[in-house]
Write a protein that holds these residues in place. Structure first.
Motif, PDB file in Angstrom:
ATOM      1  N   GLN A  97      12.757  -2.304   8.915  1.00 43.39           N
ATOM      2  CA  GLN A  97      13.402  -2.954   7.770  1.00 43.39           C
ATOM      3  C   GLN A  97      12.717  -2.501   6.486  1.00 43.39           C
ATOM      4  OE1 GLN A  97      13.222  -7.200   7.898  1.00 43.39           O
ATOM      5  NE2 GLN A  97      14.391  -7.468   6.014  1.00 43.39           N
ATOM      6  N   VAL A  98      13.508  -1.955   5.575  1.00 43.69           N
ATOM      7  CA  VAL A  98      12.962  -1.468   4.307  1.00 43.69           C
ATOM      8  C   VAL A  98      12.726  -2.650   3.366  1.00 43.69           C
ATOM      9  CG1 VAL A  98      13.451  -0.106   2.256  1.00 43.69           C
ATOM     10  CG2 VAL A  98      14.086   0.765   4.520  1.00 43.69           C
ATOM     11  N   GLN A  99      11.530  -2.649   2.781  1.00 49.20           N
ATOM     12  CA  GLN A  99      11.205  -3.690   1.798  1.00 49.20           C
ATOM     13  C   GLN A  99      10.453  -3.079   0.621  1.00 49.20           C
ATOM     14  OE1 GLN A  99       9.128  -6.807   4.117  1.00 49.20           O
ATOM     15  NE2 GLN A  99      10.831  -8.136   3.562  1.00 49.20           N
ATOM     16  N   LEU A 100      10.735  -3.595  -0.553  1.00 49.67           N
ATOM     17  CA  LEU A 100       9.990  -3.270  -1.763  1.00 49.67           C
ATOM     18  C   LEU A 100       9.624  -4.600  -2.417  1.00 49.67           C
ATOM     19  CD1 LEU A 100      12.661  -1.138  -1.633  1.00 49.67           C
ATOM     20  CD2 LEU A 100      11.276  -0.060  -3.388  1.00 49.67           C
ATOM     21  N   VAL A 101       8.349  -4.789  -2.685  1.00 44.02           N
ATOM     22  CA  VAL A 101       7.878  -6.053  -3.242  1.00 44.02           C
ATOM     23  C   VAL A 101       7.069  -5.763  -4.498  1.00 44.02           C
ATOM     24  CG1 VAL A 101       6.550  -8.135  -2.845  1.00 44.02           C
ATOM     25  CG2 VAL A 101       7.819  -7.100  -0.949  1.00 44.02           C
ATOM     26  N   GLU A 102       7.553  -6.292  -5.629  1.00 44.27           N
ATOM     27  CA  GLU A 102       6.864  -6.090  -6.898  1.00 44.27           C
ATOM     28  C   GLU A 102       5.862  -7.215  -7.151  1.00 44.27           C
ATOM     29  OE1 GLU A 102      11.329  -5.093  -7.589  1.00 44.27           O
ATOM     30  OE2 GLU A 102      10.133  -6.626  -6.583  1.00 44.27           O
ATOM     31  N   SER A 103       4.823  -6.877  -7.913  1.00 42.26           N
ATOM     32  CA  SER A 103       3.844  -7.880  -8.342  1.00 42.26           C
ATOM     33  C   SER A 103       3.197  -7.410  -9.633  1.00 42.26           C
ATOM     34  CB  SER A 103       2.781  -8.112  -7.263  1.00 42.26           C
ATOM     35  OG  SER A 103       2.069  -6.921  -7.004  1.00 42.26           O
ATOM     36  N   THR A 147       5.697  -0.890  -0.661  1.00 45.39           N
ATOM     37  CA  THR A 147       6.867  -0.518   0.129  1.00 45.39           C
ATOM     38  C   THR A 147       6.539  -0.534   1.617  1.00 45.39           C
ATOM     39  OG1 THR A 147       6.364   1.851   0.135  1.00 45.39           O
ATOM     40  CG2 THR A 147       7.602   0.995  -1.749  1.00 45.39           C
ATOM     41  N   SER A 148       7.564  -0.771   2.423  1.00 47.92           N
ATOM     42  CA  SER A 148       7.416  -0.725   3.872  1.00 47.92           C
ATOM     43  C   SER A 148       8.755  -0.373   4.495  1.00 47.92           C
ATOM     44  CB  SER A 148       6.909  -2.071   4.407  1.00 47.92           C
ATOM     45  OG  SER A 148       7.823  -3.100   4.108  1.00 47.92           O
ATOM     46  N   GLY A 149       8.696   0.138   5.712  1.00 47.14           N
ATOM     47  CA  GLY A 149       9.916   0.432   6.447  1.00 47.14           C
ATOM     48  C   GLY A 149      10.469   1.826   6.242  1.00 47.14           C
ATOM     49  N   PHE A 150       9.792   2.657   5.444  1.00 44.07           N
ATOM     50  CA  PHE A 150      10.248   4.035   5.274  1.00 44.07           C
ATOM     51  C   PHE A 150       9.053   4.916   4.909  1.00 44.07           C
ATOM     52  CE2 PHE A 150       9.970   4.196   0.667  1.00 44.07           C
ATOM     53  CZ  PHE A 150      10.147   2.885   0.275  1.00 44.07           C
ATOM     54  N   THR A 151       9.271   6.208   5.029  1.00 44.11           N
ATOM     55  CA  THR A 151       8.222   7.178   4.720  1.00 44.11           C
ATOM     56  C   THR A 151       8.317   7.538   3.252  1.00 44.11           C
ATOM     57  OG1 THR A 151       8.371   8.072   6.955  1.00 44.11           O
ATOM     58  CG2 THR A 151       7.255   9.425   5.303  1.00 44.11           C
ATOM     59  N   TYR A 179      11.947  -4.142 -11.941  1.00 41.53           N
ATOM     60  CA  TYR A 179      12.324  -3.947 -10.545  1.00 41.53           C
ATOM     61  C   TYR A 179      11.868  -2.574 -10.070  1.00 41.53           C
ATOM     62  CZ  TYR A 179      15.770  -7.613 -11.615  1.00 41.53           C
ATOM     63  OH  TYR A 179      16.384  -8.772 -12.004  1.00 41.53           O
ATOM     64  N   CYS A 180      11.459  -2.485  -8.820  1.00 40.81           N
ATOM     65  CA  CYS A 180      11.296  -1.157  -8.247  1.00 40.81           C
ATOM     66  C   CYS A 180      12.431  -0.927  -7.257  1.00 40.81           C
ATOM     67  CB  CYS A 180       9.933  -0.954  -7.607  1.00 40.81           C
ATOM     68  SG  CYS A 180       9.572  -1.947  -6.161  1.00 40.81           S
ATOM     69  N   ALA A 181      12.813   0.324  -7.158  1.00 40.80           N
ATOM     70  CA  ALA A 181      13.948   0.696  -6.327  1.00 40.80           C
ATOM     71  C   ALA A 181      13.637   2.008  -5.618  1.00 40.80           C
ATOM     72  CB  ALA A 181      15.207   0.838  -7.180  1.00 40.80           C
ATOM     73  N   GLY A 182      14.286   2.210  -4.460  1.00 39.28           N
ATOM     74  CA  GLY A 182      14.041   3.394  -3.663  1.00 39.28           C
ATOM     75  C   GLY A 182      15.304   4.182  -3.392  1.00 39.28           C
ATOM     76  N   TYR A 222      17.699   0.910  -2.206  1.00 39.60           N
ATOM     77  CA  TYR A 222      16.953  -0.317  -1.925  1.00 39.60           C
ATOM     78  C   TYR A 222      16.346  -0.849  -3.224  1.00 39.60           C
ATOM     79  CZ  TYR A 222      17.250   1.555   2.797  1.00 39.60           C
ATOM     80  OH  TYR A 222      17.705   2.062   3.992  1.00 39.60           O
ATOM     81  N   TRP A 223      16.272  -2.183  -3.300  1.00 41.34           N
ATOM     82  CA  TRP A 223      15.740  -2.854  -4.486  1.00 41.34           C
ATOM     83  C   TRP A 223      14.759  -3.948  -4.106  1.00 41.34           C
ATOM     84  CZ3 TRP A 223      16.893  -1.672  -9.559  1.00 41.34           C
ATOM     85  CH2 TRP A 223      17.974  -0.804  -9.770  1.00 41.34           C
ATOM     86  N   GLY A 224      13.768  -4.135  -4.963  1.00 46.60           N
ATOM     87  CA  GLY A 224      12.923  -5.308  -4.864  1.00 46.60           C
ATOM     88  C   GLY A 224      13.554  -6.441  -5.653  1.00 46.60           C
ATOM     89  N   LYS A 225      12.873  -7.606  -5.660  1.00 52.98           N
ATOM     90  CA  LYS A 225      13.423  -8.787  -6.317  1.00 52.98           C
ATOM     91  C   LYS A 225      12.981  -8.920  -7.765  1.00 52.98           C
ATOM     92  CE  LYS A 225      14.089 -11.370  -2.067  1.00 52.98           C
ATOM     93  NZ  LYS A 225      13.810 -12.610  -1.309  1.00 52.98           N
TER      94      LYS A 225
END
Length: 127
Positions: A1-7, A24-28, A95-98, A116-119
């Motif tokens: 599962q692809v995730q992007l989490v901003e902080s 990021t997680s779930g992808f290379t 936002y970060c996006a992939g 893909y987008w973070g929140k």
């Protein structure tokens, strides 16, 4: 599962600095371009900066050139956005996006290209 989490978003005074992080997680990450966008109240989402996989080519919006720096920590799968000399017009949700590929310089800033987008994380630049 692809995730992007901003902080890292916060309230900061004009002229101050912040460092945002996108984990990021779930992808290379080497196969992806990661882009930071921002959206101010009542305005469209705009591309701020992009870093491509492998070679790490970077793009910046004209409004942030010389003030913002994007970087990638491969060990932690995190993309950072170092923001210096912040201005009130930098205020917004970041936002970060992939994108699964290498974005070119005429497309990296288009929200419609992202898969893909973070929140998002809120940055407020104010006295």
């Amino acid at each position: 599962q692809v995730q992007l989490v901003e902080s890292g978003g916060a309230l900061v005074q004009p002229g101050g600095s912040l460092r945002l992080s996108c984990t990021t997680s779930g992808f290379t990450s080497e196969n992806y371009s990661i882009v930071w966008f921002r959206q101010a109240p009542g305005k469209e989402r705009e591309g701020v900066s992009c870093i491509r996989g492998r070679a790490g080519t970077r793009f910046y919006a004209d409004s942030v050139k010389g003030r913002f720096t994007i970087s990638k920590d491969k060990a932690t799968n995190t993309v950072h956005l170092e923001m210096n000399n912040l201005k009130p017009e930098d205020t917004g949700v970041y936002y970060c996006a992939g994108y699964p590929g290498h974005l070119i310089n005429t497309a990296w800033f288009l929200p419609a290209m992202m898969t893909y987008w973070g929140k998002g994380t809120l940055v407020t630049v104010s006295d």
